[in-house]
Design an enzyme around this catalytic site. Structure first.
Site, PDB file in Angstrom:
ATOM      1  CB  CYS A 172      -0.901  -0.049   1.237  1.00 28.57           C
ATOM      2  SG  CYS A 172      -1.918   1.408   1.451  1.00 28.57           S
ATOM      3  CB  CYS A 175      -0.468   2.384   4.062  1.00 27.99           C
ATOM      4  SG  CYS A 175      -2.031   1.793   3.449  1.00 27.99           S
ATOM      5  CG  ASP A 176       3.211   1.055   4.569  1.00 31.09           C
ATOM      6  OD1 ASP A 176       2.782   1.593   5.610  1.00 31.09           O
ATOM      7  OD2 ASP A 176       2.963  -0.122   4.264  1.00 31.09           O
TER       8      ASP A 176
HETATM    9  C1  LIG Z   1       0.083  -4.297   4.956  1.00 30.12           C
HETATM   10  C2  LIG Z   1      -1.029  -3.281   4.980  1.00 30.12           C
HETATM   11  C3  LIG Z   1      -0.825  -2.052   5.594  1.00 30.12           C
HETATM   12  C4  LIG Z   1      -1.848  -1.111   5.637  1.00 30.12           C
HETATM   13  N1  LIG Z   1      -1.617   0.089   6.270  1.00 30.12           N
HETATM   14  C5  LIG Z   1      -2.583   1.014   6.314  1.00 30.12           C
HETATM   15  C6  LIG Z   1      -2.375   2.277   6.949  1.00 30.12           C
HETATM   16  O1  LIG Z   1      -1.291   2.561   7.467  1.00 30.12           O
HETATM   17  N2  LIG Z   1      -3.399   3.172   6.933  1.00 30.12           N
HETATM   18  C7  LIG Z   1      -4.612   2.904   6.349  1.00 30.12           C
HETATM   19  O2  LIG Z   1      -5.508   3.754   6.392  1.00 30.12           O
HETATM   20  N3  LIG Z   1      -4.834   1.731   5.736  1.00 30.12           N
HETATM   21  C8  LIG Z   1      -3.868   0.772   5.715  1.00 30.12           C
HETATM   22  N4  LIG Z   1      -4.076  -0.408   5.064  1.00 30.12           N
HETATM   23  C9  LIG Z   1      -5.396  -0.649   4.472  1.00 30.12           C
HETATM   24  C10 LIG Z   1      -6.404  -1.036   5.595  1.00 30.12           C
HETATM   25  O3  LIG Z   1      -5.846  -2.096   6.355  1.00 30.12           O
HETATM   26  C11 LIG Z   1      -7.732  -1.451   5.011  1.00 30.12           C
HETATM   27  O4  LIG Z   1      -8.201  -0.443   4.141  1.00 30.12           O
HETATM   28  C12 LIG Z   1      -8.756  -1.685   6.101  1.00 30.12           C
HETATM   29  O5  LIG Z   1      -8.311  -2.662   7.015  1.00 30.12           O
HETATM   30  C13 LIG Z   1     -10.077  -2.140   5.493  1.00 30.12           C
HETATM   31  O6  LIG Z   1     -10.967  -2.445   6.511  1.00 30.12           O
HETATM   32  P1  LIG Z   1     -12.134  -3.513   6.267  1.00 30.12           P
HETATM   33  O7  LIG Z   1     -12.821  -3.643   7.575  1.00 30.12           O
HETATM   34  O8  LIG Z   1     -12.910  -3.163   5.084  1.00 30.12           O
HETATM   35  O9  LIG Z   1     -11.394  -4.879   5.891  1.00 30.12           O
HETATM   36  P2  LIG Z   1     -10.382  -5.748   6.734  1.00 30.12           P
HETATM   37  O10 LIG Z   1      -9.579  -4.925   7.661  1.00 30.12           O
HETATM   38  O11 LIG Z   1      -9.653  -6.566   5.735  1.00 30.12           O
HETATM   39  O12 LIG Z   1     -11.316  -6.665   7.631  1.00 30.12           O
HETATM   40  C14 LIG Z   1     -12.095  -7.691   7.064  1.00 30.12           C
HETATM   41  C15 LIG Z   1     -12.265  -8.780   8.114  1.00 30.12           C
HETATM   42  O13 LIG Z   1     -13.192  -9.758   7.648  1.00 30.12           O
HETATM   43  C16 LIG Z   1     -12.774 -11.018   8.114  1.00 30.12           C
HETATM   44  N5  LIG Z   1     -13.365 -12.070   7.285  1.00 30.12           N
HETATM   45  C17 LIG Z   1     -13.187 -12.272   5.967  1.00 30.12           C
HETATM   46  N6  LIG Z   1     -13.881 -13.349   5.561  1.00 30.12           N
HETATM   47  C18 LIG Z   1     -14.515 -13.843   6.661  1.00 30.12           C
HETATM   48  C19 LIG Z   1     -15.366 -14.960   6.888  1.00 30.12           C
HETATM   49  N7  LIG Z   1     -15.726 -15.813   5.908  1.00 30.12           N
HETATM   50  N8  LIG Z   1     -15.836 -15.176   8.149  1.00 30.12           N
HETATM   51  C20 LIG Z   1     -15.488 -14.326   9.168  1.00 30.12           C
HETATM   52  N9  LIG Z   1     -14.665 -13.264   9.005  1.00 30.12           N
HETATM   53  C21 LIG Z   1     -14.199 -13.029   7.761  1.00 30.12           C
HETATM   54  C22 LIG Z   1     -11.257 -10.965   7.989  1.00 30.12           C
HETATM   55  O14 LIG Z   1     -10.626 -11.922   8.827  1.00 30.12           O
HETATM   56  C23 LIG Z   1     -10.953  -9.531   8.386  1.00 30.12           C
HETATM   57  O15 LIG Z   1     -10.620  -9.415   9.750  1.00 30.12           O
HETATM   58  C24 LIG Z   1      -3.088  -1.388   5.022  1.00 30.12           C
HETATM   59  C25 LIG Z   1      -3.291  -2.607   4.370  1.00 30.12           C
HETATM   60  C26 LIG Z   1      -2.281  -3.554   4.348  1.00 30.12           C
HETATM   61  C27 LIG Z   1      -2.507  -4.860   3.647  1.00 30.12           C
END
Ligand SMILES: Cc1cc2nc3c(=O)[nH]c(=O)nc-3n(C[C@H](O)[C@H](O)[C@H](O)COP(=O)(O)OP(=O)(O)OC[C@H]3O[C@@H](n4cnc5c(N)ncnc54)[C@H](O)[C@@H]3O)c2cc1C
Length: 348
Positions: A172, A175-176
């Protein structure tokens, strides 16, 4: 006080439900426990996924007085749990790790009486008024559902990739990128996002090298042309990365030319380290959601987070949208929760 009472009631409910599930497991029979909210009624809102989108939705829904259950297969906090440092969440704590952020977010949801269940959803039934999720041997029932399962960056699969995540490896740029100001950065990929993110990184890095396994790009011609004109971007074409390494931080990249077979090792200058950004595609976690409209594998919603199915909302990275960040996931979650409340009030 109100929040504390709700939290205590939720804790009791969780103990009771866990006990039922545990008895069912011990019976060694095929079991499937139907789990409802208070008074044996379906939860007002079921939330699938406990990342920033799911937990923000949970906080907003619980504060609106709705009964809420979040189902999560991994760590509550979601993808952000893996992040070493979050710098860009407005009002966030300076220098805070993803793990610390996740635990504050999760505790905030607990304080409003949000119930949580650990387990991977295996089936989701979204038709009709009562929605059901099968996870970990239980079937959870709700009057509405918010899909917040996120999306997972595709891995390159090279030795060192996992070891150096957060210590040079990133998926990302937004992010980084700033962590690599004035350093040399490598980008792997040949699609639109690889080139667009390279342009973004070129604003911080001393130099950006795009490593691509072919000699032509999948990205749109316009963005390829822009990238070629940028002084501090260069290309290593017909090249694959075979490994990465170093000490505490990433300082070594091993490559191989796919046409000539020539191998190469790139080393960082003394006292410096590399940024290594992988853009090999994203995998939205949507395979369970039959009958829901998708685009490029992501769930399509309107601006009120409504999907094409009544009472089914989506929030966060799982949604078709342009910026996938904690701040946009949290905003989606808040909107989805308030829209779920409106849906329940109307009794559609
Ligand atoms: C390495 C990395 C670094 C990042 N750093 C930043 C940053 O510094 N700042 C920033 O703003 N964004 C950052 N991001 C992006 C940020 O993490 C995401 O935009 C954010 O987490 C999205 O939130 P979400 O809740 O939509 O999805 P997610 O955080 O992906 O959460 C989805 C959840 O659903 C769960 N899930 C999926 N399928 C199932 C299932 N079948 N049953 C039960 N549970 C399930 C998963 O386990 C997960 O916990 C980063 C991303 C990555 C990969």
């Amino acid at each position: 006080m109100k929040a504390r009472a709700a939290a205590a009631a939720a804790a009791l409910a969780v103990v009771f439900k866990t006990a039922i599930a545990s008895v069912a497991k011990q019976s060694k029979k095929v079991y499937n426990v139907l789990v409802m909210g208070d008074m044996g009624k379906p939860y007002d809102v079921l939330i699938l996924g406990g990342g920033p989108a799911g937990l923000s939705a949970a906080i907003y829904a619980a504060r609106a007085g709705l009964s809420v259950l979040v189902i999560e297969r991994g760590a509550f906090g979601g993808t952000v749990f893996q992040t070493s440092e979050i710098e860009n969440y407005p009002g966030g704590v300076y220098g805070e790790s993803g793990r610390e952020f996740s635990s504050r977010l999760s505790a905030q949801a607990d304080s409003f009486g949000v119930e949580k269940a650990s387990g991977a959803a295996e089936k989701v039934h979204m038709e009709g008024k009562e929605k059901k999720v099968e996870a970990g041997g239980n079937t959870y029932s709700g009057r509405s559902i918010i899909l917040a399962t996120g999306s997972i960056p595709a891995k390159l699969g090279v030795p060192g990739e996992e070891e150096y995540l957060g210590r040079g490896v990133s998926y990302c740029a937004v992010c980084d990128g700033p962590f690599f100001s004035g350093l040399d950065v490598f980008v792997v990929g040949g699609g639109d996002s690889a080139l667009e993110e390279s342009m973004h990184l070129a604003g911080f890095a001393r130099h950006v090298t795009i490593i691509h396994r072919r000699d032509a790009f999948r990205a749109a011609k316009q963005i390829v042309d822009h990238t070629r004109k940028k002084d501090n971007i260069s290309f290593m074409l017909d090249t694959v990365v075979t490994g990465i390494g170093g000490g505490d931080l990433l300082t070594r990249i091993e490559t191989e030319n796919v046409k000539t077979g020539e191998k190469n090792v790139i080393r960082a200058n003394d006292g410096e380290n590399f940024g290594f950004f992988i853009f090999a595609g994203m995998n939205p976690v949507t395979d369970l959601f039959e009958g829901i409209d998708m685009k490029d594998g992501y769930i399509v919603t309107d601006e009120r987070m409504r999907t094409n199915a009544a009472g089914v909302f989506a929030a966060g990275d799982v949604r078709f949208k342009t910026l996938r960040q904690i701040v946009t996931a949290a905003a989606d979650g808040a909107i989805a929760a308030i829209e779920a409340e409106k849906y329940l009030i109307k009794g559609e």
